[in-house]
Design a protein around this motif. Structure first.
Motif, PDB file in Angstrom:
ATOM      1  N   HIS A  94       0.854  -1.194   0.000  1.00 30.60           N
ATOM      2  CA  HIS A  94       0.000   0.000   0.000  1.00 30.60           C
ATOM      3  C   HIS A  94       0.889   1.244   0.000  1.00 30.60           C
ATOM      4  CE1 HIS A  94      -3.571  -2.445   0.882  1.00 30.60           C
ATOM      5  NE2 HIS A  94      -2.759  -3.151   1.656  1.00 30.60           N
ATOM      6  N   ARG A  95       0.619   2.168  -0.935  1.00 29.55           N
ATOM      7  CA  ARG A  95       1.451   3.373  -1.079  1.00 29.55           C
ATOM      8  C   ARG A  95       0.723   4.650  -0.677  1.00 29.55           C
ATOM      9  NH1 ARG A  95       3.938   3.194  -7.003  1.00 29.55           N
ATOM     10  NH2 ARG A  95       1.803   2.622  -7.570  1.00 29.55           N
ATOM     11  N   GLY A  96      -0.367   4.527   0.010  1.00 24.84           N
ATOM     12  CA  GLY A  96      -1.078   5.713   0.443  1.00 24.84           C
ATOM     13  C   GLY A  96      -2.476   5.770  -0.135  1.00 24.84           C
ATOM     14  N   PRO A  97      -3.294   6.713   0.360  1.00 25.00           N
ATOM     15  CA  PRO A  97      -4.696   6.768  -0.093  1.00 25.00           C
ATOM     16  C   PRO A  97      -4.872   7.303  -1.505  1.00 25.00           C
ATOM     17  CG  PRO A  97      -4.228   8.568   1.414  1.00 25.00           C
ATOM     18  CD  PRO A  97      -2.997   7.710   1.399  1.00 25.00           C
ATOM     19  N   THR A  98      -3.880   8.000  -2.041  1.00 21.20           N
ATOM     20  CA  THR A  98      -4.039   8.612  -3.366  1.00 21.20           C
ATOM     21  C   THR A  98      -3.317   7.860  -4.475  1.00 21.20           C
ATOM     22  OG1 THR A  98      -2.120  10.045  -2.970  1.00 21.20           O
ATOM     23  CG2 THR A  98      -4.297  10.893  -2.330  1.00 21.20           C
ATOM     24  N   MET A  99      -2.651   6.765  -4.126  1.00 25.50           N
ATOM     25  CA  MET A  99      -1.900   6.005  -5.126  1.00 25.50           C
ATOM     26  C   MET A  99      -2.370   4.561  -5.124  1.00 25.50           C
ATOM     27  SD  MET A  99       2.002   7.380  -4.713  1.00 25.50           S
ATOM     28  CE  MET A  99       2.436   6.477  -6.190  1.00 25.50           C
ATOM     29  N   PRO A 100      -2.395   3.918  -6.279  1.00 25.98           N
ATOM     30  CA  PRO A 100      -2.826   2.521  -6.321  1.00 25.98           C
ATOM     31  C   PRO A 100      -1.780   1.609  -5.674  1.00 25.98           C
ATOM     32  CG  PRO A 100      -2.019   3.196  -8.460  1.00 25.98           C
ATOM     33  CD  PRO A 100      -2.057   4.449  -7.611  1.00 25.98           C
ATOM     34  N   PRO A 101      -2.197   0.510  -5.089  1.00 29.28           N
ATOM     35  CA  PRO A 101      -1.227  -0.409  -4.491  1.00 29.28           C
ATOM     36  C   PRO A 101      -0.396  -1.100  -5.565  1.00 29.28           C
ATOM     37  CG  PRO A 101      -3.421  -1.357  -4.411  1.00 29.28           C
ATOM     38  CD  PRO A 101      -3.587   0.057  -4.899  1.00 29.28           C
ATOM     39  N   ALA A 102       0.814  -1.465  -5.181  1.00 23.19           N
ATOM     40  CA  ALA A 102       1.710  -2.197  -6.080  1.00 23.19           C
ATOM     41  C   ALA A 102       1.767  -3.644  -5.625  1.00 23.19           C
ATOM     42  CB  ALA A 102       3.107  -1.577  -6.060  1.00 23.19           C
ATOM     43  N   SER A 103       1.674  -4.559  -6.545  1.00 24.58           N
ATOM     44  CA  SER A 103       1.659  -5.974  -6.185  1.00 24.58           C
ATOM     45  C   SER A 103       2.511  -6.771  -7.159  1.00 24.58           C
ATOM     46  CB  SER A 103       0.228  -6.524  -6.189  1.00 24.58           C
ATOM     47  OG  SER A 103      -0.353  -6.403  -7.470  1.00 24.58           O
ATOM     48  N   THR A 104       2.947  -7.922  -6.707  1.00 25.43           N
ATOM     49  CA  THR A 104       3.724  -8.836  -7.535  1.00 25.43           C
ATOM     50  C   THR A 104       3.478 -10.254  -7.051  1.00 25.43           C
ATOM     51  OG1 THR A 104       5.946  -9.348  -8.369  1.00 25.43           O
ATOM     52  CG2 THR A 104       5.772  -8.709  -6.082  1.00 25.43           C
ATOM     53  N   MET A 105       3.826 -11.227  -7.892  1.00 27.58           N
ATOM     54  CA  MET A 105       3.593 -12.630  -7.576  1.00 27.58           C
ATOM     55  C   MET A 105       4.759 -13.448  -8.102  1.00 27.58           C
ATOM     56  SD  MET A 105       0.375 -15.050  -8.663  1.00 27.58           S
ATOM     57  CE  MET A 105       0.278 -16.767  -8.161  1.00 27.58           C
ATOM     58  N   ARG A 106       5.130 -14.465  -7.328  1.00 24.72           N
ATOM     59  CA  ARG A 106       6.234 -15.335  -7.720  1.00 24.72           C
ATOM     60  C   ARG A 106       5.839 -16.791  -7.503  1.00 24.72           C
ATOM     61  NH1 ARG A 106      10.679 -14.212 -10.871  1.00 24.72           N
ATOM     62  NH2 ARG A 106      12.288 -15.779 -10.525  1.00 24.72           N
ATOM     63  N   ILE A 107       6.063 -17.618  -8.520  1.00 20.64           N
ATOM     64  CA  ILE A 107       5.767 -19.039  -8.443  1.00 20.64           C
ATOM     65  C   ILE A 107       7.076 -19.797  -8.235  1.00 20.64           C
ATOM     66  CG2 ILE A 107       4.776 -21.034  -9.615  1.00 20.64           C
ATOM     67  CD1 ILE A 107       2.735 -18.981  -8.854  1.00 20.64           C
ATOM     68  N   VAL A 108       7.093 -20.691  -7.261  1.00 20.73           N
ATOM     69  CA  VAL A 108       8.271 -21.510  -6.978  1.00 20.73           C
ATOM     70  C   VAL A 108       8.158 -22.786  -7.794  1.00 20.73           C
ATOM     71  CG1 VAL A 108       9.610 -22.677  -5.187  1.00 20.73           C
ATOM     72  CG2 VAL A 108       8.423 -20.537  -4.666  1.00 20.73           C
ATOM     73  N   HIS A 109       9.006 -22.913  -8.798  1.00 21.19           N
ATOM     74  CA  HIS A 109       8.932 -24.046  -9.712  1.00 21.19           C
ATOM     75  C   HIS A 109       9.863 -25.184  -9.319  1.00 21.19           C
ATOM     76  CE1 HIS A 109       6.396 -21.969 -12.657  1.00 21.19           C
ATOM     77  NE2 HIS A 109       7.153 -20.899 -12.480  1.00 21.19           N
ATOM     78  N   TYR A 110      10.646 -25.028  -8.272  1.00 20.79           N
ATOM     79  CA  TYR A 110      11.644 -26.037  -7.955  1.00 20.79           C
ATOM     80  C   TYR A 110      11.731 -26.213  -6.440  1.00 20.79           C
ATOM     81  CZ  TYR A 110      14.523 -21.994  -6.722  1.00 20.79           C
ATOM     82  OH  TYR A 110      14.988 -20.838  -6.150  1.00 20.79           O
ATOM     83  N   ARG A 111      12.335 -27.315  -6.027  1.00 22.61           N
ATOM     84  CA  ARG A 111      12.651 -27.581  -4.627  1.00 22.61           C
ATOM     85  C   ARG A 111      14.141 -27.862  -4.550  1.00 22.61           C
ATOM     86  NH1 ARG A 111       8.454 -25.533  -1.900  1.00 22.61           N
ATOM     87  NH2 ARG A 111       6.527 -26.165  -2.908  1.00 22.61           N
ATOM     88  N   SER A 112      14.858 -27.060  -3.813  1.00 19.75           N
ATOM     89  CA  SER A 112      16.309 -27.177  -3.792  1.00 19.75           C
ATOM     90  C   SER A 112      16.803 -27.105  -2.352  1.00 19.75           C
ATOM     91  CB  SER A 112      16.946 -26.059  -4.628  1.00 19.75           C
ATOM     92  OG  SER A 112      18.349 -26.081  -4.517  1.00 19.75           O
ATOM     93  N   MET A 113      17.411 -28.197  -1.880  1.00 20.23           N
ATOM     94  CA  MET A 113      18.030 -28.211  -0.559  1.00 20.23           C
ATOM     95  C   MET A 113      19.475 -27.742  -0.683  1.00 20.23           C
ATOM     96  SD  MET A 113      15.666 -29.177   1.515  1.00 20.23           S
ATOM     97  CE  MET A 113      16.516 -29.742   2.981  1.00 20.23           C
ATOM     98  N   ASP A 114      19.656 -26.499  -1.133  1.00 24.65           N
ATOM     99  CA  ASP A 114      20.980 -25.906  -1.269  1.00 24.65           C
ATOM    100  C   ASP A 114      21.187 -24.967  -0.086  1.00 24.65           C
ATOM    101  OD1 ASP A 114      23.305 -24.583  -1.968  1.00 24.65           O
ATOM    102  OD2 ASP A 114      22.836 -24.549  -4.104  1.00 24.65           O
ATOM    103  N   PHE A 115      21.872 -25.466   0.940  1.00 27.65           N
ATOM    104  CA  PHE A 115      22.036 -24.688   2.161  1.00 27.65           C
ATOM    105  C   PHE A 115      23.005 -23.526   1.974  1.00 27.65           C
ATOM    106  CE2 PHE A 115      20.828 -28.603   4.876  1.00 27.65           C
ATOM    107  CZ  PHE A 115      19.494 -28.308   4.676  1.00 27.65           C
ATOM    108  N   THR A 116      23.935 -23.623   1.019  1.00 26.72           N
ATOM    109  CA  THR A 116      24.821 -22.493   0.749  1.00 26.72           C
ATOM    110  C   THR A 116      24.040 -21.321   0.180  1.00 26.72           C
ATOM    111  OG1 THR A 116      26.751 -23.911   0.399  1.00 26.72           O
ATOM    112  CG2 THR A 116      26.802 -21.737  -0.618  1.00 26.72           C
ATOM    113  N   ARG A 117      23.139 -21.591  -0.746  1.00 29.05           N
ATOM    114  CA  ARG A 117      22.297 -20.530  -1.298  1.00 29.05           C
ATOM    115  C   ARG A 117      21.407 -19.930  -0.219  1.00 29.05           C
ATOM    116  NH1 ARG A 117      18.981 -22.455  -6.336  1.00 29.05           N
ATOM    117  NH2 ARG A 117      21.133 -22.595  -7.106  1.00 29.05           N
ATOM    118  N   LEU A 118      20.880 -20.774   0.666  1.00 27.43           N
ATOM    119  CA  LEU A 118      20.031 -20.277   1.749  1.00 27.43           C
ATOM    120  C   LEU A 118      20.818 -19.354   2.675  1.00 27.43           C
ATOM    121  CD1 LEU A 118      17.211 -20.526   3.077  1.00 27.43           C
ATOM    122  CD2 LEU A 118      18.131 -22.424   4.417  1.00 27.43           C
ATOM    123  N   ALA A 119      22.049 -19.740   3.030  1.00 26.59           N
ATOM    124  CA  ALA A 119      22.871 -18.896   3.896  1.00 26.59           C
ATOM    125  C   ALA A 119      23.275 -17.600   3.202  1.00 26.59           C
ATOM    126  CB  ALA A 119      24.109 -19.672   4.343  1.00 26.59           C
ATOM    127  N   ALA A 120      23.543 -17.658   1.890  1.00 24.88           N
ATOM    128  CA  ALA A 120      23.915 -16.450   1.158  1.00 24.88           C
ATOM    129  C   ALA A 120      22.762 -15.457   1.101  1.00 24.88           C
ATOM    130  CB  ALA A 120      24.376 -16.816  -0.253  1.00 24.88           C
TER     131      ALA A 120
END
Length: 498
Positions: A94-120
């Motif tokens: 929400h950006r205030g009463p005079t501006m429209p809200p901004a939204s986005t969506m992300r789909i997770v297409h994979y499952r990755s147990m990469d703990f180095t990426r998680l820590a980074a």
């Protein structure tokens, strides 16, 4: 003693993992222009991409939502609605009463147990909070993290999975032969499933093939035991392979979502867990049925838990090794490997001691998982290791692979009551492990900080210490060397007043 202190000092540092810090985001030092649609969209993209990595690694929906909202609020988008489901993240700002809200969506297409990426990504989130880097710079670094190759070669992960199976076989009471066969069968499982994954085969059938490969060597060795002159326990070999297959499933995340108030995501993850476990059961059952047709029935498992003190060191060492190799197979950093090994050792120790009190495997598993979650949270919240790494690796040696196999084999032998009892026991152990980890992490989050470790925001307050004067080994100091700067004089004056 000095070596142990140095290792613990590297683990227990005054740096909390952001995924363990459930706090309000601080006021941004350089908030973005909310009227600039491009800049707002870039900030939202950074937030949802951070959530994508967390959700893909098995982080709970509530923790993922908190981190997405944290990153957005750091850039000035304090009023955000975040909806995290099984494989999608929706963010509306929400950006205030005079501006429209901004939204986005992300789909997770994979499952990755990469703990180095998680820590980074955890470190990047900390930098966004501490250094107030721009959304463009954060997005560039995030893309570099997600597109970077694994830190180890794939064969290192394969050998780690195999060594984990051998460690679990020793933890269950198997000898050198059982450990070697479990090592070899798991190596074949990993390479075959990697090839099938490249062909796009669904994971259900990959787990089915894994169950077949885990069972076939055990049946073969048992059938030719007299010709080979060996004595082998096929049930322990199968249980070790089944435990390795179960370790890649999102058991902790599904139960944690159910407990923390995300029922939709919990239901989806639990259904996926049931389907993948069904694939393992189908593979094992198919192989056992073929063996029965060929006249090679396996013996009934009479597994008796031994809780003697003489076997305690070997079981603790096996639990530590299994957790360490699991973390290595998931591409964890070196710091995380040490933390995972300590978590596995603590979990195996508490589990064996709890069994000695005759509390049963379910309560013993829940107690051990609680201690692992608490210890992992204390280590991870002051280190560059997310708590999920220590928790999942620590409970991996305690997964109910043997109980699952015992229940399946009893059902195939038309012993329905015994089989269903063992399967329900396996389900109870799994739920106890996940619930215990969730409770332990909550206890670690609510634990009070030591007075010496308290901090104000992300900045450390300067502290002065009275030091003993060193004896001069040279001549008397000259006036030039004893000159006091105004800053040092002011610090000394403040110190005397305090």
């Amino acid at each position: 003693m000095n070596v142990l202190s140095a290792v613990l000092g590297k683990l227990v540092l005054d740096r909390r993992a952001t995924v363990d810090a459930v706090t309000e985001a601080p006021a941004p030092l350089q908030p973005i222009d909310l009227t600039d649609d491009a800049t707002v969209a870039e900030a939202l993209d950074v937030a949802v991409r951070v959530g994508e990595v967390l959700l893909a690694a098995g982080t709970g929906a509530i923790d993922t939502s908190d981190q997405v909202q944290f990153v957005a609020a750091t850039y000035g988008l304090a009023r955000c609605d975040v909806d995290v489901t099984y494989n999608s993240i929706v963010l509306s700002a929400h950006r205030g009463p005079t501006m429209p809200p901004a939204s986005t969506m992300r789909i997770v297409h994979y499952r990755s147990m990469d703990f180095t990426r998680l820590a980074a990504v955890d470190r990047l989130t900390r930098r966004i909070r501490r250094d107030a880097i721009s959304p463009a710079q954060a997005r560039e670094e995030l893309l570099a993290i997600t597109s970077a190759p694994h830190p180890y070669h794939r064969w290192v992960a394969t050998l780690a999975w195999s060594a984990m199976a051998a460690s679990i076989a020793v933890l269950l009471g198997g000898g050198l032969l059982v450990a070697a066969v479990a090592f070899a069968s798991t190596l074949v499982i990993d390479r075959v499933n990697r090839y099938l994954n490249g062909l796009g085969l669904p994971f259900f059938f990959q787990h089915l093939v894994g169950g077949i490969i885990a069972t076939a060597p055990a049946i073969t060795l048992y059938a030719f035991r007299e010709q080979l002159g060996i004595s082998v326990s096929p049930g322990l070999i199968i249980a070790a392979g089944v435990t390795v297959l179960l370790s890649g499933l999102s058991l902790v995340g599904s139960v944690q979502d159910a407990i923390t108030g995300a029922p939709i995501t919990a239901s989806a993850r639990f259904f996926e867990l049931v389907m993948m476990t069904g694939g393992i059961i189908a593979g094992v059952a198919t192989t056992l049925r073929i063996a029965a047709v060929l006249g090679s029935d396996l013996p009934v498992i009479n597994y008796v838990v031994t809780t003697g003190l003489t076997q305690l060191p070997s079981k603790v060492a096996a639990g530590a090794a299994a957790s360490l190799f699991f973390a290595l197979a998931c591409y964890a950093e070196r710091r995380a490997l040490t933390a995972a090994a300590l978590g596995g050792a603590v979990g195996a120790l508490v589990y064996q001691l709890a069994l000695g009190l005759s509390v049963g495997p379910i309560i013993a598993s829940a107690t051990a998982a609680t201690v692992v979650g608490f210890a992992g949270g204390l280590m991870a919240r002051r280190a560059y290791t997310p708590p999920l790494v220590v928790a999942v690796a620590g409970i991996t040696p305690l997964l109910p692979g043997l109980a699952l196999y015992r229940g399946l084999y009893a059902i195939l032998q038309t012993e329905l009551l015994v089989g269903l009892t063992a399967l329900f026991a396996a389900f109870g152990i799994g739920c106890g492990l996940a619930a215990g980890v969730t409770l332990g992490e909550w206890m670690a989050r609510t634990a009070r900080y030591p007075r010496s470790m308290r901090r104000a925001g992300a900045l450390r307050r300067p502290a002065l210490r009275r030091a003993r004067p060193r004896r001069a080994r040279t001549a008397s100091p000259t006036p030039e060397t004893t000159k006091v700067t105004p800053r040092v004089a002011r610090l000394r004056r403040d110190f005397r007043r305090s």
